[in-house]
Structure formats: C-alpha cells, structure tokens
Design an enzyme around this catalytic site. Structure first.
Site, PDB file in Angstrom:
ATOM      1  N   THR A 368       2.626 -10.109 -56.756  1.00  0.00           N
ATOM      2  CA  THR A 368       3.601 -10.940 -57.743  1.00  0.00           C
ATOM      3  C   THR A 368       4.067 -10.192 -58.698  1.00  0.00           C
ATOM      4  OG1 THR A 368       2.214 -11.800 -59.395  1.00  0.00           O
ATOM      5  CG2 THR A 368       2.209 -12.967 -57.528  1.00  0.00           C
ATOM      6  N   ASP A 369       5.335 -10.551 -59.347  1.00  0.00           N
ATOM      7  CA  ASP A 369       5.811  -9.806 -60.657  1.00  0.00           C
ATOM      8  C   ASP A 369       4.875 -10.083 -61.615  1.00  0.00           C
ATOM      9  OD1 ASP A 369       7.134  -8.602 -62.157  1.00  0.00           O
ATOM     10  OD2 ASP A 369       9.338  -9.178 -61.221  1.00  0.00           O
ATOM     11  N   TRP A 370       5.247  -9.432 -62.843  1.00  0.00           N
ATOM     12  CA  TRP A 370       4.192  -9.374 -63.925  1.00  0.00           C
ATOM     13  C   TRP A 370       4.265 -10.636 -64.867  1.00  0.00           C
ATOM     14  CZ3 TRP A 370       3.320  -5.868 -60.723  1.00  0.00           C
ATOM     15  CH2 TRP A 370       2.637  -4.749 -60.982  1.00  0.00           C
TER      16      TRP A 370
END
Length: 647
Positions: A368-370
């Site tokens: 996932t993105d941060w």
C-alpha cells in the site's frame, strides 16, 4: 528596576535549568530503551564452511540450513525459513516505514533536532528488535558514506536477530533537484538528471534504460535495493501535485518509458545485481478530482468523467508488467464509480485481487501507499471509504483486498492479533510472507547484504554526470523563438532575474540593471497554492496554474523593458499566455541546471525536446477539462508534442 532584573535573571536561569533537565530526561529515556533493545540481540552470524561451501549461519545453530544455502532453489529456501518463523516475525516482515539515521550513519536511537521527522519515528532498534521489521524507507541524505555506513550497521543489527533476516532499504527517487519527503528526496551527491517529465520530453527509451542502469549503481553502492518508483500515472489532470514524477499524459509514451526504467533498475530479471522496482500507483493515480492530491482528505476521489479508466492502465499493462516489475503500489484515492465498493485502492478487493491479481496475473508484492491505517502528525490516514473501521479492521481489509505489505506503518501487532483471533488465516499470511521473502532472496540479501565503502567512488561520478548533462540538454523544449532571437551569438549585455550569473558569464557580460542590458533572461517556476494544514502538505505544489496579478506585474514589466528570454521550470502545466506574448523566446525546463540552459541560449547545442504535457491557455480551460482524458483543453497555448529547433 534592579529587583525586576534580578527576578528576570532568576526566572531565566530556572527556565534554562528546566530545559536542560527535560532534554537530559528524554535523552536517558531513549538511551535506556535503546540499551534494552540491543540487549535482546544475539551474536553476529559466523561464516562457516560445510563440504567446502561457505555460508552465513544466520540462525546460529552451527549447521547449514536450506535458507542459508545460496546453491538451493529459492522456493526451497523460502519454505525452510517460513517454517522457522514465528507469527511475530512474519508480521514484522509485512510492514515498511520511514527510518532515520544519524549524520555519521549510526543507528538513529535518539531523535535529531535537525531532522524533525525523527521525532515522529520509533528508534531503529525498536523497529528491528521489538517489532521484527526489516523494510525501511530512508528520507535523509547526509552523505554517501553515511548512507552506506547506516546500511551496514542496520544489516549487522538484523544479522543479530534470531533468524538473521536482512534489511531491505527502500527510497523514493533521488535524482531530481526538488525535495518532497512525500515523493522524492534531494540527494546532492548523486548524479543530477532531469525529472521524469524531462525524460518524457526526450522520449528516448535507450536513454531511459541507461539512466536506470546508472542510477542502480548509485543506489546499490549506498545499500538501496528497492526503488519506490517509477510512477506510471498519467498527467491527464494538470493541477495534480504529483505530475513532476510522471512521464506526462500520453499512455503509450509512459508505457515505453516505464518499461525501460524498470529494465534499467532490475535488469531482464531480478537478481543480486538488481534494484527492485515498486511501480506506482495502480490502477493509475492521475485523474484526481479537481487535481487535489489523495495524500490529503480533500483529494480522496479519483473520477472518470470521460469514461477513460482503461487508458490509465496502459502504462502498467504495456510497460510495468512486460518489464516484470517486482512490486506494485496502489494509490490512496477512491476510484469513483469503477467498483461496487467505494473504497480506496489499497482497500479495494476488486482492484487488487480482481484486476491486478486475477485479470493481469501479477503475483509479485503489492504494498500500500504510505499511511492508510493510523493517525499521525505528518498527514491524516488515507482510510478513504473505511473511516468507520478500527485500525485493526483496516489492516484486515488491506490483506483481504490482496495486498502483501502495509506502507508507512509500524503496527505489526495488529496483524498478529488478527491471526490469533482467526480473522486472518495463517495460510493467507504465509502467502504474503512468501512473496516478500522471494524478493529478498532474489536480490541476494540473505547471502550478502553489506556494501563496500570502496564502491562509493561511483556515486555522482563525473562519467555518470556527463550522461546526466546530456539528458538535461535533450530535455529542454524551445516553445517560442520570435524573429529567431535564439541563439544569442553576438557579444551582448544581459540582465538576469533568478538565474545564475556564473552560468552566463562565459558567454556574455552580466549587467546590474535592465537599462544597461541588450537582453533579459528571467527564470520562473510553475505557480501553486501554498497549503500548510498538514505537515507534509507544504511540500506539494497543487492548485492554481496561473500567476496572480501581483506575480505577473513585475514579470511583464521586466519583459517590457528589453527583449526577454523567459525560462519556465515546469513541474506541472503553467498558464503562460501573457508571459509568452511578452517574451521574445520561451524555454521549458525540467530540472536542468542553469549552466545547461545558458549553453542552449547561447547556441552551444540545438534544442530537441518535445512537450510531454499540454500547456493550457487559461484557468477556465483547465477547469473545463475532464480529469481522466489527455490533452483535451480548448485552444491550448502549446499542444502536447510541441517543440521548436534552431533553424
């Protein structure tokens, strides 16, 4: 009055003493916690020999285990290690977050005042020893020596854990001239190339792959083995704050450059010489509603008014997947109207499992993105569509969607709890662990994760920088050249605005006022709205593309005084209608140095770049565009692909 000063001096003394005591308290608190963490570590792995074969005894049992044997098949090594891992060790493997370092490359155990972000991060030893984490995104650039030293120090710490699982060091792009801790990291000692938009202006896949190969050498020299790039997103919405990291708005061009980029970093297959690529952001993060970025709640929606969802898949299906990208990162936003459940990409099972896994057959790591899960000071959690879920429920939904790793988070205890309570099965957990371990083995990290200080000579080496300067030259786009103003060949007097005097001095006399000048060279930057509600927000250039009347007035006044060459640094599409009309020549710059730009102005080479994005003629034309459709503004000032040459 004397009594007042005596009282003030005493008060000041008390305050100073309180500050000293507070600093001392927190110093010893951090130091005590760090010492306790290090006390849990075992001895370093010995180099042993069995049947004439040397190996690292990572689990310190005095015998050659299959996962320690580099001759063994990777799948056998994975299964052997998987069978030895505890639930807590598996969970730690599936989280990646930022990690700090000291200026000398030693572990960051105590926050650093010069690096405010370290106050929001746990110590290196807490992450590695307590939480069993071994993937870290580094955001600092103290020196090449410090990066390499930190990598080796972290690998020693990891080696001293129970199973000796090595650390994977990741980084956002480091070869740009701009600094955005949420997107790219300025690194002065690396070679200085152009932005991805600049590579799109060149459009040369061979050069793109050469960049990847040379950048890979610099990454590997300091220990970076996972590139959080390239961005395969399309710049179809010109207000979006991430356009500078894309290859423009044309899907076919982006696909070709994405493929070449990955092949440069990874090679034809992932191996011990590679830097793995985490291509982002599936399924295309460009069509942000009104151009607002999805790092922040006001940008949570991705919209498709042109019914053009499939267009944004092309850089993945024809670029990233054929190049065998090791990993994929989904974006934050909700793909409005595209799936039955209106949730962000990282939570969306129809996108991750249905589209990415099943339709396109991607079996690599999906991270996932941060910052999708927990509250933090840097930015709010991007839990779009699942705001009502608890943090533990969010982690469950991410893994149920088909993701393998959670980015920007360090809460493996939530994953442990999910397995213990039966919400997530061990079989599902092991599926992700296998994928993550596979990349570590393929990169050769289990066999030798250390870097040699003797290899640092190649970081920023002049031979690499020469190639970077060629890219800078080729990326410049000549937008306008009225009456063949350029190149300037005759000796002339030049007045400079926001341009390096040393760059022009070899070619012309630099004067102190427009009245003395024959020509004016002014450098501008794409305008944007300043926003500072969130700590990270100030680094993102978003919003307006037009210059305000207050900004325009001095620019146009200067251009009216003498023939003017205007250079515009484009990190997005600027509205240049009035400025272009007032300038004799107009040059689009994608992070080239002033020395290279000056060489173009004075005829040392001929411009050859082509616009990778459309430049609209007005803010209304921008607002009337469809977010998911390329080059669709009415009567653009300069069209996609525009670029003049010297005659």
């Amino acid at each position: 009055m004397k009594q007042f000063f005596r009282f003030f001096k005493r008060l000041l003394g008390v305050l100073v003493l309180l500050v000293i005591l507070t600093v001392a308290f927190f110093y010893f608190k951090y130091k005590w916690a760090s010492n306790r963490n290090f006390a849990l570590l075992e001895d370093r792995a010995l180099i042993l020999t069995q049947d004439g074969h040397s190996y690292r005894d990572l689990n310190k049992n005095g015998q050659l285990d299959p996962y320690e044997d580099k001759r063994a098949d990777i799948e056998i090594r994975i299964e052997d290690l998987l069978g030895q891992m505890t639930l807590e060790e598996k969970a730690g493997l599936l989280f990646i977050t930022m990690a700090g370092m000291n200026e000398d490359g030693y572990h960051n155990e105590i926050p650093i005042f010069s690096e405010p972000l370290t106050f929001f991060l746990e110590s290196n030893s807490t992450q590695v020893v307590r939480k069993h984490m071994n993937h870290f995104n580094i955001f600092q650039s103290p020196s090449a020596e410090a990066l390499a030293t930190w990598n080796n120090n972290m690998q020693v710490m990891a080696e001293c854990t129970r199973l000796g699982i090595p650390v994977t060091v990741a980084s956002d792009p480091r070869h740009l001239n701009s600094n955005n801790p949420g997107a790219n990291i300025v690194t002065p000692f690396f070679s200085h190339w152009v932005s991805p938009l600049g590579f799109a202006a060149i459009g040369d896949t061979l050069l793109m792959r050469e960049f990847g190969e040379l950048a890979r050498r610099e990454y590997r020299a300091v220990g970076i083995r996972l590139a959080l790039s390239p961005m395969a997103d399309l710049a179809t919405e010109p207000r979006w704050g991430r356009i500078n990291g894309t290859f423009g708005e044309d899907a076919q061009l982006s696909a070709k450059l994405t493929k070449a980029y990955i092949l440069g970093f990874q090679g034809d297959s992932l191996n011990h010489e590679s830097v793995a690529c985490m291509t982002k952001h599936f399924a295309g993060g460009g069509p942000q509603k009104d151009g607002e970025d999805a790092h922040f709640p006001y940008g949570s929606e991705q919209v498709y008014p042109g019914n053009n969802f499939d267009y944004h898949l092309i850089p993945f299906t024809e670029g990233a997947f054929p190049a065998k990208t090791a990993q994929i990162m989904p974006y934050y936003g909700v793909p409005v109207g595209q799936t039955s459940e209106e949730v962000g990409f990282g939570y969306n099972k129809e996108i991750i499992t249905g589209l990415l896994r099943e339709k396109y057959g991607f079996d690599g790591v999906v991270c996932t993105d941060w910052g999708l899960v927990t509250e933090n000071k840097i930015k709010p959690p991007a839990a779009y569509g699942v705001e009502n879920l608890t943090e533990k429920q969010r982690v469950a939904k991410i893994f149920e969607a088909g993701c393998d790793m959670v980015g920007g988070e360090s809460c493996p205890e939530l994953l442990v709890a999910l397995v213990k309570e039966g919400t997530l099965t061990t079989e599902r957990l092991d599926q992700s662990v296998r994928r993550v371990l596979r990349d570590k083995f393929r990169l050769g990290l289990f066999d030798n994760p250390f870097v040699r200080m003797g290899d640092l000579w190649m970081v920023g080496h002049e031979d690499i920088q020469k190639q970077a300067r060629i890219a800078q030259q080729r990326s410049l786009v000549l937008l306008k050249n009225e009456t063949k103003t350029l190149p300037l060949r005759k000796p002339s007097k030049v007045y400079l605005s926001n341009f390096d005097k040393a760059a022009v001095a070899p070619f012309a006399t630099v004067v102190n006022s427009p009245a003395e000048a024959d020509f004016i060279i002014q450098k501008l930057y794409t305008p944007f709205d300043v926003r500072e509600e969130y700590m990270l927000e100030k680094y993102f250039h978003q919003g307006r593309l037009y210059f305000t009347p207050e900004e325009l007035e001095p620019i146009l006044a200067l251009a009216a005084s003498k023939p003017t060459i205007t250079v515009i640094n484009l990190d997005r599409a600027a509205i240049l209608t009035e400025i272009a009309a007032a300038s004799q020549a107009l040059i689009a710059d994608f992070d080239s140095s002033d020395e290279v730009i000056a060489a173009l102005i004075f005829g040392q080479f001929t411009p050859s770049g082509k616009l990778p994005i459309e430049l609209p003629s007005s803010q209304k034309a921008v607002e009337d565009q469809l977010e998911d459709v390329p080059y669709d503004s009415q009567n653009p000032l300069y069209r996609f692909g525009h670029g003049l040459r010297y005659e």
